[in-house]
Enzyme design. Structure first.
Site, PDB file in Angstrom:
ATOM      1  N   THR A  82       0.869  -1.180   0.000  1.00  0.00           N
ATOM      2  CA  THR A  82       0.000   0.000   0.000  1.00  0.00           C
ATOM      3  C   THR A  82       0.905   1.230   0.000  1.00  0.00           C
ATOM      4  O   THR A  82       1.192   1.786  -1.040  1.00  0.00           O
ATOM      5  CB  THR A  82      -0.949   0.051   1.215  1.00  0.00           C
ATOM      6  N   LYS A 113       4.431  -6.590   4.078  1.00  0.00           N
ATOM      7  CA  LYS A 113       4.121  -5.215   3.718  1.00  0.00           C
ATOM      8  C   LYS A 113       3.763  -4.439   4.983  1.00  0.00           C
ATOM      9  O   LYS A 113       3.371  -5.027   5.971  1.00  0.00           O
ATOM     10  CB  LYS A 113       2.991  -5.122   2.700  1.00  0.00           C
ATOM     11  N   THR A 124      -1.440  -1.589   7.755  1.00  0.00           N
ATOM     12  CA  THR A 124      -1.487  -2.960   8.237  1.00  0.00           C
ATOM     13  C   THR A 124      -0.222  -3.721   7.865  1.00  0.00           C
ATOM     14  O   THR A 124       0.332  -3.553   6.789  1.00  0.00           O
ATOM     15  CB  THR A 124      -2.699  -3.657   7.587  1.00  0.00           C
ATOM     16  N   GLU A 141       7.188   5.177   6.046  1.00  0.00           N
ATOM     17  CA  GLU A 141       7.026   6.418   5.289  1.00  0.00           C
ATOM     18  C   GLU A 141       7.286   7.651   6.113  1.00  0.00           C
ATOM     19  O   GLU A 141       6.821   7.796   7.224  1.00  0.00           O
ATOM     20  CB  GLU A 141       5.607   6.483   4.728  1.00  0.00           C
ATOM     21  N   ASN A 169       0.185  11.671   7.373  1.00  0.00           N
ATOM     22  CA  ASN A 169      -0.887  11.153   8.219  1.00  0.00           C
ATOM     23  C   ASN A 169      -1.993  12.150   8.490  1.00  0.00           C
ATOM     24  O   ASN A 169      -2.975  11.815   9.165  1.00  0.00           O
ATOM     25  CB  ASN A 169      -0.302  10.653   9.542  1.00  0.00           C
ATOM     26  N   SER A 188     -10.136   8.757   4.111  1.00  0.00           N
ATOM     27  CA  SER A 188     -11.400   8.276   4.685  1.00  0.00           C
ATOM     28  C   SER A 188     -11.167   7.044   5.544  1.00  0.00           C
ATOM     29  O   SER A 188     -10.070   6.554   5.632  1.00  0.00           O
ATOM     30  CB  SER A 188     -12.397   7.960   3.581  1.00  0.00           C
TER      31      SER A 188
END
Lengths: 389, 389
Positions: A148, A171, A182, A262, A384, A389
């Protein structure tokens, strides 16, 4: 090579149209056997995504043949309808592979609270089934389809002392990346092992690797670590050997997750020693790793031992007994704090390397534990806080 | 007016040269009596600054006459020498005021790990003694002299139903502001009360106000809340009345601390209801308030209920029992989550006001609790990562 490194496994990674972009978003891993041993560890978060609820009961018998993983949606907080979507997915994949739905584990990652686009998921499952392949490329494809916010795929290959193979893909980066990023991990092995051995080895490996990434001790709604064993090598592997090799593979993947968090500019390794127990050491390590003031200081290249000591001091006495006046802190090898007070000058600490080592000796015992986290950066806040959503 | 609002108190706030800037950095509060009742609550951090160690033992007998507070240095993690500095300060102030050193409480705030410039502290104490005054300006001066990263002084005046007066000054914002922004509070009253009543009333007031500010449940090395009672009004005040009026004064000061948290753009009020106990509600509120992902979302004006629910889900079942599928979340009055899933559209939520109300109903009982925190902003990262010793 990833999950196809051991014998007996096929993999696929395709773009099913779940993600709005055209990126790969559906991965499939199939265990061709002869064994169908499986074990899994799931998030401790009490809010459990539909795929976690499904997979938990599906793997309870120690057996599974396939894992279907989608990115582009977590299918969490989606109620009974969301669970029905997961069930349908497992049934569909089971039918495509001519196996029981109960032998299909499901993982999802992405936004919380939205239903999955089931036409894309079910249609994609067929394409993934058609793309199943034992080769290295297929393993790599699968590792990309689960990404992701990851910037690179994470894979590993390990060979046990007895010659059995372990492959893996992962991941996410704990709670650091956006959208709760996640953590999903699939480990495969061609070792001959029982379900009990696989389960205990996986739990032990996870405990000191994936469970030590990040600081919040707060997992996402979807975190899942799966182990599939095909036995295709014919090599019987004992519990200790499997546990150690799994730990090695897991440690490598966990380290990759931290390195790809990230927005981070430092990978922070917090090592607490001299504790009365591992539990105590871990509590102190987590408190330090969780401190925004400590992590912001690292971002500022400041070896701020005062904040580190203060964070340690927030752990209750009954959890981690130690005398604050006996504490010692090294940052990147320089002892900036000794016996609870200032020692070497902080200007001696080189904070420029990405990896930052924070060592805290409590001087109260012989136990130790470590946690990996990242610094608190502007990029983290930016990524962040953007509307999601 | 601050601490000089009640009868029987003198105050002073001067620049002693402790801070490198020429700003006021030394405050003195003197209780002229007739009573010398005192109570105090200190940080739960096991790393206790020298002034905390001193004041804790000095107030143990329920009596004190003066408080000397310095900014420009926390005198924490300074070893036996640092404690000697605090002891010397108390002795010196005691001599200047012709009272026992044991009746002098000491508070410090500033950087950890550095010794205080004692010439400035001792010299300043005399200047402060000479500047002592019962007027409003003196009270205001004191409230300014304790400021570090505060942008405004925080003061309060409350009159109890029986007519006794309570005054107060505060500085800091829990763990949010840089350098651990120690929270220091001095409350004064001219009510006639016993030491036991003062102590229990202060603890009860602190429990639901100052203890509910910020999210880390991790206090600085120096946090201190002091109550001095002069009895100069001649008005006897019962325990319940004192507790309620103290709570009112403390709540006002606590709210000011949140509003002045450096770098914040939102004041976040997390209210958890429907819990099985206040302890459970508080655990959930703290977990939500502590979540960087929740606070970053608020910064981005995003009513991200998924992150809120996920944070609540990290509280162990044994600490806070509840069914995730029964959870409800309102953000600024809009029910964005109902029965554990999406409800009203998030676009209906107006996140632009500074005050953000996050209401979480666990649907498991009748108890509730609340926490105040702030959002995670770029300014926070900036201010907390700049080099600081």
């Amino acid at each position: 090579m990833s999950v196809t490194f051991p014998e007996g496994f096929l993999a696929a990674g395709i773009a099913a149209g779940i993600k709005k972009s055209a990126a790969a978003d559906l991965a499939l891993v199939l265990n061709e056997g002869p064994l169908d041993v499986a074990a899994a560890v799931f998030t401790s978060n009490r809010v459990q995504a539909a795929p976690v609820q499904w997979s938990r009961q599906a793997v309870a018998d120690g057996r599974a043949r396939a894992v279907i993983l989608n990115s582009g949606g977590a299918n969490a907080c989606t109620g009974p309808e969301g669970f029905a979507d997961t069930h349908r997915t497992a049934e569909h994949v089971g039918a495509l592979l001519e196996i029981s739905a109960q032998d299909v584990l499901v993982c999802s990652t992405g936004l919380i609270g939205e239903r999955l686009p089931m036409d894309a998921v079910l249609g994609g499952a067929m394409s993934a089934r058609d793309a199943l392949d034992p080769g290295a490329d297929a393993g790599a494809d699968a590792s990309r389809a689960i990404m992701t916010t990851d910037t690179v795929p994470k894979t590993v290959e390990v060979t046990t002392p007895s010659g059995a193979r372990i492959g893996g893909m992962a991941k996410g980066a704990g709670m650091l990346a956006p959208q709760l990023a996640t953590m999903l991990v699939v480990l495969t092995t061609d070792a001959v092992v029982t379900a009990d051995v696989a389960d205990s080895a996986l739990r032990e490996a996870t405990r000191t690797t994936f469970d030590r990434v990040d600081s919040d001790a707060c997992m996402s709604t979807n975190d899942t670590v799966i182990l599939l064993a095909s036995g295709a090598s014919g090599i019987e592997v004992g519990a200790a050997e499997l546990a150690e090799s799994l730990r090695e593979a897991s440690a490598a993947l966990a380290r990759m997750l931290v390195a790809d968090a990230e927005g981070a500019s430092h990978d922070v390794h917090v090592v607490v020693t001299g504790a009365t127990s591992e539990h105590a050491a871990l509590a102190v390590a987590r408190e330090i790793a969780r401190s925004n003031l400590v992590k912001a200081a690292v971002f500022g290249n400041d070896p701020n031992w005062g904040r580190i000591v203060s964070a340690a001091g927030c752990v209750p006495e009954e959890v981690a007994p130690f005398d604050p006046d006996a504490m010692s802190v090294h940052v990147n090898g320089v002892q900036v704090c000794r016996e609870g007070g200032a020692h070497e000058d902080r200007s001696l600490v080189d904070m420029t390397p990405r990896e930052t080592l924070v060592e805290v000796d409590l001087g109260a015992g012989e136990a130790d534990a470590d946690i990996w986290t990242n610094d608190l950066t502007h990029d983290y806040v930016e990524e962040n806080s953007a509307y999601s959503s």
